[in-house]
Design an enzyme around this catalytic site. Structure first.
Site, short mmCIF file in Angstrom:
data_model
loop_
_atom_site.label_atom_id
_atom_site.label_comp_id
_atom_site.label_asym_id
_atom_site.label_seq_id
_atom_site.Cartn_x
_atom_site.Cartn_y
_atom_site.Cartn_z
CB SER A 1 -0.83 0.01 1.18
OG SER A 1 -2.01 -0.79 0.90
CG ASP B 1 -0.41 6.49 -4.65
OD1 ASP B 1 -0.42 7.79 -5.27
OD2 ASP B 1 -1.12 6.39 -3.86
CD GLU C 1 -3.88 6.41 -9.39
OE1 GLU C 1 -3.48 5.79 -10.53
OE2 GLU C 1 -4.91 6.41 -9.29
CG ASN D 1 -2.72 13.33 -11.86
OD1 ASN D 1 -3.84 13.21 -10.96
ND2 ASN D 1 -2.77 14.74 -11.89
CE LYS E 1 -5.32 9.58 -11.03
NZ LYS E 1 -5.35 10.48 -9.69
CG ASP F 1 -8.88 10.65 -8.68
OD1 ASP F 1 -8.27 9.66 -8.78
OD2 ASP F 1 -8.87 11.33 -7.63
CG ASN F 2 -8.98 15.78 -8.86
OD1 ASN F 2 -8.31 14.73 -8.79
ND2 ASN F 2 -8.22 16.95 -9.35
CB CYS G 1 -14.79 14.97 -5.00
SG CYS G 1 -12.94 14.68 -4.52
CG HIS H 1 -4.02 16.47 -1.40
ND1 HIS H 1 -4.57 15.25 -1.95
CD2 HIS H 1 -2.79 15.58 -0.83
CE1 HIS H 1 -3.99 14.09 -1.74
NE2 HIS H 1 -2.74 14.37 -1.16
CG HIS I 1 -12.12 8.41 -5.78
ND1 HIS I 1 -12.78 9.74 -4.87
CD2 HIS I 1 -11.01 8.99 -6.35
CE1 HIS I 1 -12.01 10.73 -5.08
NE2 HIS I 1 -10.92 10.39 -5.88
#
Ligand code: NAD
Ligand code: 9W1
Length: 475
Positions: free
Chosen positions: A90, A145, A199, A224, A229, A233-234, A238, A344, A397
């Protein structure tokens, strides 16, 4: 004598087990969730069908460092379906879903080193295990990542060659591990690596810095930078998980309430949209006139936080900035206003200020939900101590969004393995591959795409089958 958590997980010296997870008995539960996620990850499943037979990742030895979740499990098994061998850990000490890790570890040939709540030493131990193949060799590809693996290898090389690791910011536990290896180890591992896919934005930034300093050991692809992506994602990630987090934390009705969203970038747009969808009255705050005008044109009132702070029922930060919600703001809020962060930075909401302020008292409600009571008796409800509420109070997500992100990861790994990316530095996937990732998700949503005629393609000046936009088009 207290038993260190490291001992519970680390096998005795010399014994190299195939995997280390918290609780192997969770495998069946994890497998059921992985199977359900497969239907919600149509991009990854389409890549298995389309590319699987040709095995474009045959011979690939991939070490991955990315949140070991149900969605990541579908990614891992997609890489394997394309012919890769995979070892996994991870990318954060707290982001493992133990049932997902157990399900992966239960499969012969999959090695995973991940459990929730790791110490820094355990975290790096896991990364180190994921780099070490049973035949004594290392990986030839990295799936990274936050540039965790790439920074580790760069630091290792620097440690061996110059003795100084100043260019790579890593914690003390990582440095302890660097020093533990034989004096050629990190160079040997890095020299076998053909490239890395990355990522996140933060990770891509680290890679750029290493590249600029001339010490990036292999080419990298920043996933990214794909539209499918970052935007997905963002914004859509969200939009889904903000409401999920608010409901799990408080179950408060949002309809009719006044919700403030600080920041109207991609994350803020998703948050504002979700809150409006619940019937909330949404006010946006912004510093950038373009984003402020966008918010106004989208029908939101744009004001300063000071103007609305006394009436707000919910305040959500999505700026990536520091000190957006201060203790003074919270002192001026309505009784039991809900305050949470989706951006973030860990300092968008001044949590430390609340802890240090003699006027405030913390009353825990449940894990990740606290009431902070001020001297006058009024309080605010703070989610996840000001850290990302969609991770602390929900489960990140949804699978469909991760399918778009991870399809880019798979294509990046195939590009690196095929030798299409040779030159050093940080690369992005072509717009054509970005469009392909989107294409892979259309059938699942019963989207019927219009086809250009040759005449229309000529009018636009684009190829009949894409790419459909110029490189600098902003979606
Ligand atoms: P962005 O740059 O597109 O948007 C941030 C916006 O905040 C900008 O428009 C900026 O002008 C505005 N802003 C900055 N300071 C402000 C202030 N003091 N008051 C009001 N507005 C301010 O970035 P983004 O893609 O929307 O991401 C925002 C943050 O969310 C980043 O830190 C990102 O890492 C994080 N993020 C979180 C998740 C999650 O799962 N919660 C997912 C993706 C990204
Ligand atoms: N990533 N599979 C927590 C997620 C931690 C996490 C983090 C995601 C996914 C933002 C990636 C408590 C999943 C992940 C579930 C979960 C992320 C950090 C995902 C959202 C990003 C620092 N960053 N992400 N699913 N933890 O949702 O891989 O539940």
């Amino acid at each position: 004598m207290t038993i260190s958590p490291l001992r519970e997980h680390v096998p005795p010296d010399g014994a190299r087990s195939a995997s280390e997870v918290a609780d192997p008995s969770l495998a069946a539960v994890g497998r059921r969730e992985i199977e359900l996620a497969e239907t919600e990850m149509p991009g990854l499943m389409a890549l298995r069908r389309q590319l699987g037979p040709a095995a474009p990742l045959a011979g690939a030895r991939i070490t991955g460092l990315l949140h070991t979740t149900v969605q990541t499990a579908v990614l891992v098994e997609t890489l394997q379906a394309l012919g890769a061998q995979v070892r996994w850990a991870s990318s954060s000490p707290v982001s493992t879903q133990d049932h997902a890790a157990a399900a992966l570890a239960a499969v012969e040939g999959t090695s995973v080193f991940a459990w929730k709540e790791q110490t820094p030493d355990e975290f790096w131990w896991c990364a180190r295990q994921a780099l070490a193949w049973p035949d004594g060799g290392g990986p030839n590809l990295l799936l990274d990542d936050g540039a965790g693996l790439t920074r580790l290898l760069s630091a290792g090389i620097a440690h061996e060659v110059t003795g100084s690791t100043d260019i790579v910011a890593l914690d003390e536990a990582a440095h302890r591990m660097l020093a533990d290896e034989d004096p050629q180890y990190w160079r040997r591992v890095a020299s076998g690596v053909r490239g890395a896919s990355e990522e996140t934005t933060t990770g891509a930034l680290h890679l750029q810095r290493l590249s600029a300093a001339g010490v990036l050991p292999f080419p990298a692809v920043s996933v990214n930078d794909s539209v499918t992506k970052s935007k997905f994602d963002n914004r859509y990630g969200c939009r889904h998980s903000l409401i999920d987090g608010l409901n799990r934390a408080t179950d408060v009705l949002l309809g009719g309430k006044l919700a403030v969203v600080c920041g109207y970038g991609d994350v803020g747009k998703g948050c504002a949209d979700a809150l409006r969808g619940q019937g909330a009255r949404v006010v946006v705050t912004e510093v950038d006139p373009i984003c402020a005008l966008q918010a106004a044109m989208d029908g939101y009132q744009v004001l300063t936080l000071e103007r609305v702070v006394a009436e707000a029922d919910v305040v959500i930060t999505a700026t990536g900035n520091d000190s957006v919600v201060t203790v003074e703001h919270m002192a001026a809020m309505k009784h039991r206003a809900i305050v949470g962060n989706m951006g973030h930075s860990e300092r968008e909401i001044d949590f430390n200020g609340l802890v240090e302020d003699p006027r405030t008292r913390r009353v825990p409600v449940k894990p990740q939900v606290d009431e902070w009571v001020f001297e006058d008796g009024h309080s605010v409800v703070l989610l996840s101590e000001g850290r990302l509420l969609n991770l602390g109070n929900a489960t990140g997500h949804p699978s469909f969004v991760m399918s778009a992100s991870f399809s880019n990861q798979v294509l990046a790994q195939v590009e690196l393995h095929s030798g299409a990316v040779q030159e050093g530095g940080v690369h992005t996937l072509s717009r054509l591959l970005d469009e392909k990732v989107a294409q892979l998700h259309l059938d699942a949503l019963r989207v019927e795409l219009t086809t250009l005629t040759q005449h229309q393609a000529d009018v636009l000046g684009v190829p009949l089958h894409g790419p459909f936009k110029s490189d600098n088009y902003r979606y």
